[in-house]
Design a protein around this motif. Sequence first.
Motif, PDB file in Angstrom:
ATOM      1  N   LYS A 152       0.819  -1.228   0.000  1.00 33.14           N
ATOM      2  CA  LYS A 152       0.000   0.000   0.000  1.00 33.14           C
ATOM      3  C   LYS A 152       0.851   1.276   0.000  1.00 33.14           C
ATOM      4  CE  LYS A 152      -0.640   0.151   5.047  1.00 33.14           C
ATOM      5  NZ  LYS A 152      -1.617   0.124   6.160  1.00 33.14           N
ATOM      6  N   PHE A 153       2.161   1.150   0.279  1.00 32.15           N
ATOM      7  CA  PHE A 153       3.055   2.301   0.153  1.00 32.15           C
ATOM      8  C   PHE A 153       2.984   2.876  -1.257  1.00 32.15           C
ATOM      9  CE2 PHE A 153       7.230   3.922  -1.202  1.00 32.15           C
ATOM     10  CZ  PHE A 153       7.402   4.966  -0.298  1.00 32.15           C
ATOM     11  N   LEU A 154       2.769   2.016  -2.240  1.00 31.14           N
ATOM     12  CA  LEU A 154       2.727   2.440  -3.642  1.00 31.14           C
ATOM     13  C   LEU A 154       1.500   3.295  -3.944  1.00 31.14           C
ATOM     14  CD1 LEU A 154       3.841  -0.922  -5.275  1.00 31.14           C
ATOM     15  CD2 LEU A 154       5.265   1.095  -4.849  1.00 31.14           C
ATOM     16  N   ASN A 155       0.525   3.338  -3.023  1.00 38.01           N
ATOM     17  CA  ASN A 155      -0.650   4.189  -3.225  1.00 38.01           C
ATOM     18  C   ASN A 155      -0.295   5.668  -3.207  1.00 38.01           C
ATOM     19  OD1 ASN A 155      -2.193   1.876  -3.307  1.00 38.01           O
ATOM     20  ND2 ASN A 155      -2.910   2.034  -1.201  1.00 38.01           N
ATOM     21  N   LEU A 156       0.922   5.985  -2.753  1.00 41.75           N
ATOM     22  CA  LEU A 156       1.388   7.377  -2.775  1.00 41.75           C
ATOM     23  C   LEU A 156       1.705   7.837  -4.188  1.00 41.75           C
ATOM     24  CD1 LEU A 156       3.964   7.358   0.187  1.00 41.75           C
ATOM     25  CD2 LEU A 156       1.615   8.173   0.240  1.00 41.75           C
ATOM     26  N   PHE A 157       1.793   6.878  -5.123  1.00 40.66           N
ATOM     27  CA  PHE A 157       2.288   7.170  -6.454  1.00 40.66           C
ATOM     28  C   PHE A 157       1.232   6.934  -7.532  1.00 40.66           C
ATOM     29  CE2 PHE A 157       5.852   6.105  -3.793  1.00 40.66           C
ATOM     30  CZ  PHE A 157       6.820   7.052  -4.132  1.00 40.66           C
ATOM     31  N   HIS A 158       1.342   7.721  -8.585  1.00 40.73           N
ATOM     32  CA  HIS A 158       0.593   7.471  -9.819  1.00 40.73           C
ATOM     33  C   HIS A 158       1.540   6.717 -10.750  1.00 40.73           C
ATOM     34  CE1 HIS A 158      -1.737   8.037 -13.437  1.00 40.73           C
ATOM     35  NE2 HIS A 158      -0.745   8.682 -14.011  1.00 40.73           N
ATOM     36  N   LYS A 159       1.113   5.550 -11.199  1.00 40.45           N
ATOM     37  CA  LYS A 159       1.969   4.727 -12.062  1.00 40.45           C
ATOM     38  C   LYS A 159       1.793   5.177 -13.517  1.00 40.45           C
ATOM     39  CE  LYS A 159       1.694   0.818  -8.886  1.00 40.45           C
ATOM     40  NZ  LYS A 159       1.141  -0.530  -8.655  1.00 40.45           N
ATOM     41  N   ILE A 160       2.767   5.945 -14.007  1.00 36.96           N
ATOM     42  CA  ILE A 160       2.696   6.434 -15.390  1.00 36.96           C
ATOM     43  C   ILE A 160       2.897   5.269 -16.350  1.00 36.96           C
ATOM     44  CG2 ILE A 160       3.742   7.984 -17.089  1.00 36.96           C
ATOM     45  CD1 ILE A 160       4.357   9.895 -14.762  1.00 36.96           C
ATOM     46  N   PHE A 161       3.892   4.428 -16.073  1.00 32.67           N
ATOM     47  CA  PHE A 161       3.923   3.101 -16.683  1.00 32.67           C
ATOM     48  C   PHE A 161       4.658   2.153 -15.749  1.00 32.67           C
ATOM     49  CE2 PHE A 161       7.318   5.373 -19.171  1.00 32.67           C
ATOM     50  CZ  PHE A 161       8.434   4.664 -18.752  1.00 32.67           C
ATOM     51  N   GLU A 162       4.286   0.868 -15.877  1.00 28.37           N
ATOM     52  CA  GLU A 162       4.751  -0.155 -14.928  1.00 28.37           C
ATOM     53  C   GLU A 162       5.262  -1.374 -15.689  1.00 28.37           C
ATOM     54  OE1 GLU A 162       2.991  -2.386 -10.932  1.00 28.37           O
ATOM     55  OE2 GLU A 162       1.606  -1.586 -12.423  1.00 28.37           O
ATOM     56  N   ASN A 163       6.429  -1.849 -15.278  1.00 28.03           N
ATOM     57  CA  ASN A 163       7.033  -3.034 -15.911  1.00 28.03           C
ATOM     58  C   ASN A 163       7.106  -2.918 -17.426  1.00 28.03           C
ATOM     59  OD1 ASN A 163       7.484  -4.345 -13.441  1.00 28.03           O
ATOM     60  ND2 ASN A 163       5.428  -5.230 -13.435  1.00 28.03           N
ATOM     61  N   GLU A 164       7.478  -1.729 -17.889  1.00 27.98           N
ATOM     62  CA  GLU A 164       7.648  -1.494 -19.323  1.00 27.98           C
ATOM     63  C   GLU A 164       8.859  -2.294 -19.819  1.00 27.98           C
ATOM     64  OE1 GLU A 164       7.124   1.627 -22.702  1.00 27.98           O
ATOM     65  OE2 GLU A 164       5.831   1.008 -21.072  1.00 27.98           O
ATOM     66  N   PRO A 165       8.689  -3.112 -20.853  1.00 28.35           N
ATOM     67  CA  PRO A 165       9.822  -3.903 -21.364  1.00 28.35           C
ATOM     68  C   PRO A 165      10.905  -2.997 -21.960  1.00 28.35           C
ATOM     69  CG  PRO A 165       7.727  -4.746 -22.193  1.00 28.35           C
ATOM     70  CD  PRO A 165       7.448  -3.419 -21.582  1.00 28.35           C
ATOM     71  N   ILE A 166      12.131  -3.254 -21.572  1.00 26.03           N
ATOM     72  CA  ILE A 166      13.276  -2.561 -22.173  1.00 26.03           C
ATOM     73  C   ILE A 166      14.282  -3.621 -22.618  1.00 26.03           C
ATOM     74  CG2 ILE A 166      13.025  -0.303 -21.061  1.00 26.03           C
ATOM     75  CD1 ILE A 166      14.913  -1.227 -18.871  1.00 26.03           C
TER      76      ILE A 166
END
Length: 299
Positions: free
Chosen positions: A10-24
Amino acid sequence: MPLRIDVPEKFLNLFHKIFENEPIENGNKLNLFSLKISNNAFSYATLVEELGDILTAYALSRSAYDELCSQKKYTTLVSKAKERLRKAESNDGELGEILLYTMLEAHLKAPKLLTKLELKTDPNHYVNGADGVHLLKIDDNTFQFIFGESKLYSDLKKGVKKAFESLKNLLKEDLNKLRYEIQLVNSNFLKEAHDEHSVDLLKKLLIPRENDEDLNIDHSFGIFLGFDVEITDDERKLNNADFRETIYEKVENAVRAILPTINDQIKQKDFSGYNFYIYIVPFSELKKQRKKMIAELKK
């Protein structure tokens, strides 16, 4: 999982995920998270409040943390954690180190094996090497030691290059730095293991003669990058919804612009066979805010 995770998801609720686990490059993962925005500003106060709760688990070994908790010495617990932080005036890196720890635990589900703050006997002493070491379980027989590196630079491209430069230094065989990091974990793992099962597994992972023949161990890297996003006076005058959309888009564009730099770094022959878990978070007025946040944490 052999070790408990102290930073809740729930710590991640502080953040807006613009993108997550984007393949590089090479199947690696990139995450771009922004602090949530309230009244046309990043919510720094909320982050500092949450980091204040997390700091004790980050700065102290699990054994020290559990011992003080069992004795209900909560004031001592907090003061011991805070005194390990350097003074805000000379503290350029520890905010990034703490945020790297939170991301690896809360998002990647890789519990810490060691943080360099634990090893400090003097708050103004720098401990060289990786910013922390975490353990990631891939499957029942496969684990990764994750060596952490954090960089907070106004210029994101510079931060990327500096982070990979530091990691390349860890891999130099003649310096034996990666082996030294493992030895540090080995000499401290009993402070982090919290039950018989975790002690047994860490022995198998860290001590070659204890290792099962079907146990696979790899090394990988976790990177946290903070950078500056400039917010203009005209942008600050936007209504709340338009401001959020504008800043999130600006941040995404800035990160996508340096993706070739990240991929070029990963493709270097030094990093063949290594996995990367990368987290990027934007700040406004980074230099000012990181000192202010550390000062708040030390209060």
